[in-house]
Design a protein around this motif. Structure first.
Motif, PDB file in Angstrom:
ATOM      1  N   THR A   1      32.804  50.106  45.647  1.00  0.00           N
ATOM      2  CA  THR A   1      31.956  48.834  45.483  1.00  0.00           C
ATOM      3  C   THR A   1      32.875  47.755  44.943  1.00  0.00           C
ATOM      4  O   THR A   1      32.446  46.496  45.193  1.00  0.00           O
ATOM      5  CB  THR A   1      30.556  48.995  44.405  1.00  0.00           C
ATOM      6  N   ILE A   2      33.827  48.124  44.090  1.00  0.00           N
ATOM      7  CA  ILE A   2      34.928  46.845  43.471  1.00  0.00           C
ATOM      8  C   ILE A   2      36.163  47.704  43.937  1.00  0.00           C
ATOM      9  O   ILE A   2      36.313  48.826  43.933  1.00  0.00           O
ATOM     10  CB  ILE A   2      34.575  46.724  42.000  1.00  0.00           C
ATOM     11  N   ALA A   3      36.967  46.828  43.971  1.00  0.00           N
ATOM     12  CA  ALA A   3      38.456  47.261  44.406  1.00  0.00           C
ATOM     13  C   ALA A   3      39.232  47.721  43.286  1.00  0.00           C
ATOM     14  O   ALA A   3      40.003  48.891  43.213  1.00  0.00           O
ATOM     15  CB  ALA A   3      39.113  46.233  45.072  1.00  0.00           C
ATOM     16  N   ILE A   4      39.218  47.024  41.971  1.00  0.00           N
ATOM     17  CA  ILE A   4      40.005  47.433  40.925  1.00  0.00           C
ATOM     18  C   ILE A   4      39.022  47.277  39.340  1.00  0.00           C
ATOM     19  O   ILE A   4      38.244  46.343  39.395  1.00  0.00           O
ATOM     20  CB  ILE A   4      41.214  46.282  40.718  1.00  0.00           C
ATOM     21  N   ALA A   5      39.527  48.210  38.761  1.00  0.00           N
ATOM     22  CA  ALA A   5      38.642  48.168  37.297  1.00  0.00           C
ATOM     23  C   ALA A   5      39.576  48.626  36.187  1.00  0.00           C
ATOM     24  O   ALA A   5      40.288  49.397  36.692  1.00  0.00           O
ATOM     25  CB  ALA A   5      37.522  48.993  37.325  1.00  0.00           C
ATOM     26  N   GLN A   6      39.379  48.329  35.018  1.00  0.00           N
ATOM     27  CA  GLN A   6      40.068  48.548  33.881  1.00  0.00           C
ATOM     28  C   GLN A   6      38.988  49.552  33.128  1.00  0.00           C
ATOM     29  O   GLN A   6      37.923  49.431  32.889  1.00  0.00           O
ATOM     30  CB  GLN A   6      40.310  47.398  32.863  1.00  0.00           C
TER      31      GLN A   6
END
Length: 394
Positions: A128-133
């Protein structure tokens, strides 16, 4: 010292938005120039300059139009938090765009807009999203091997953690298993070790040894390892979701918690705590991951540029650690919260009670590292520098 009620990071604004009186201006700027330009204006201090905001908006629009790919990078922290908690999300955005020569454009989703913790990890995993913290502890629910860092007193100090996560042995034992679950580790974020932070009125003075927390209700996240650690230390570990922790502390449902000083400041615990003790047991570390299928689908030059940007951002984080610590400690003291660093003999008591050398941890080491021998190799890796330095002077 009289207790002050000033809480630098507490606000009634929704997560990720600036604090009053900037919030109204922020919303006006979002409507006029777009979200990306507004958040850059907040961090850069140009929110109230029409000329600067117009220039920022134009640059962001041009970058997005020229990029081959636009991706979303989501975090649980407001952009301004890096002063106290060096999550470096704006730095990472800039580095990703610049090292790819503008072929990538990064849309930031800070402050929990798209969720936080396990919610973000799920969105990365399903694309759903490419990058996360998110924290290493949260990643452990998806890749249990990452929970090795929560075994106490083997990689809690900053430099030992950095040596570990940049070692070939860590990549061998952990990274390929993380990747098999759909994630690509981009970089780690070093903050400082976890603490023992106690609410007002609980004890007279700071926590010095495990004896001071016998039987108290200690808030822990879902990590079974952290629960076991505080049980070994003599406390009563009580799992509470992060969103409910502040109210649980105020109501006496729990007596203590363990995030780093920086995290406690950012999340507004200054009016709840009496003291914070830096027992240096476990790292309060974060990590940026991306969807592995998305990463693998990029051209080789873009993949290499992403890794370069990740490495530079990691080094920027490491350089920021002492400044963020100094600011956080100063703000805590001004708010009337005492900070305590245990002596070597006091730390020895903590290690004797719950340290990694205890046989009680052998099953955990075998399950997560694959064998006791593998864990010993990881332990050795914590003592070998791989060219990355971080200040560890708590």
């Amino acid at each position: 010292m009289a207790r002050q009620t000033r809480t630098p990071f507490r606000t009634t604004s929704p997560p990720g938005e600036p604090h009053l009186p900037e919030r109204r201006r922020f919303m006006e700027t979002v409507a006029r120039y777009g979200f990306s330009a507004a958040v850059i204006g907040v961090v850069g201090g140009t929110l109230f300059s029409e000329r600067a905001m117009a220039a920022t908006s134009q640059e962001e629009n041009e970058r997005e139009a020229a990029a081959d790919t636009t991706l979303v990078m989501a975090t649980g922290y407001a952009l301004g938090a890096s002063r106290a908690y060096p999550i470096m999300q704006l730095n990472f955005k800039e580095n990703l765009q610049n090292f790819t020569g503008g072929r990538l454009y990064v849309k930031l989703a800070p402050g929990g807009q798209l969720g936080a913790g396990s919610a973000l990890i799920t969105k990365v995993q399903n694309g759903t999203i490419a990058i996360a913290q998110h924290s290493l502890s949260n990643l452990s629910a998806f890749a249990p091997e990452a929970d090795l860092v929560n075994i106490p007193y083997w990689c809690g100090q900053n430099q030992r953690l950095v040596n570990l996560v940049t070692s070939s042995k860590w990549r061998e034992v952990v990274h390929h298993k993380v990747e098999s679950r759909g994630f690509k580790v981009l970089n780690y974020i070093c903050i400082d070790p976890r603490t023992v932070a106690v609410r007002e009125g609980l004890i007279n003075g700071p926590v010095r040894t495990p004896e001071d927390i016998q039987g108290i209700k200690f808030r822990v996240p879902a990590s079974e390892i952290l629960q076991k650690m505080y049980r070994l230390a003599g406390a009563n570990p009580t799992p509470v979701s992060w969103g409910e922790t502040s109210s649980a502390m105020k109501q006496g449902v729990v007596d203590a918690l363990d995030p780093s000083v920086q995290a406690l400041l950012v999340f507004g615990f200054t009016d709840t705590l009496s003291s914070i003790s830096s027992i240096q047991s476990v790292p309060d570390a974060q990590v940026y991951t991306c969807n592995k299928a998305w990463f693998d689908a990029q051209p080789s030059a873009i993949r290499e540029a992403i890794l370069q940007a990740s490495d530079v951002t990691f080094r920027e984080n490491l350089a920021k650690v002492p400044a963020a610590r100094a600011y956080s400690h100063d703000q805590m003291r001004q708010a009337g919260v005492s900070l305590y660093s245990p002596t070597e003999s006091e730390l020895a008591e903590w290690k004797a009670k719950c340290g990694h050398q205890l046989p009680a941890w052998d099953d955990t080491k075998q399950a997560l590292a694959g064998s006791l021998e593998n864990f010993d190799h990881l332990l050795e890796a914590t003592e070998v520098s791989n060219g990355y330095y971080v200040d560890s002077d708590i």
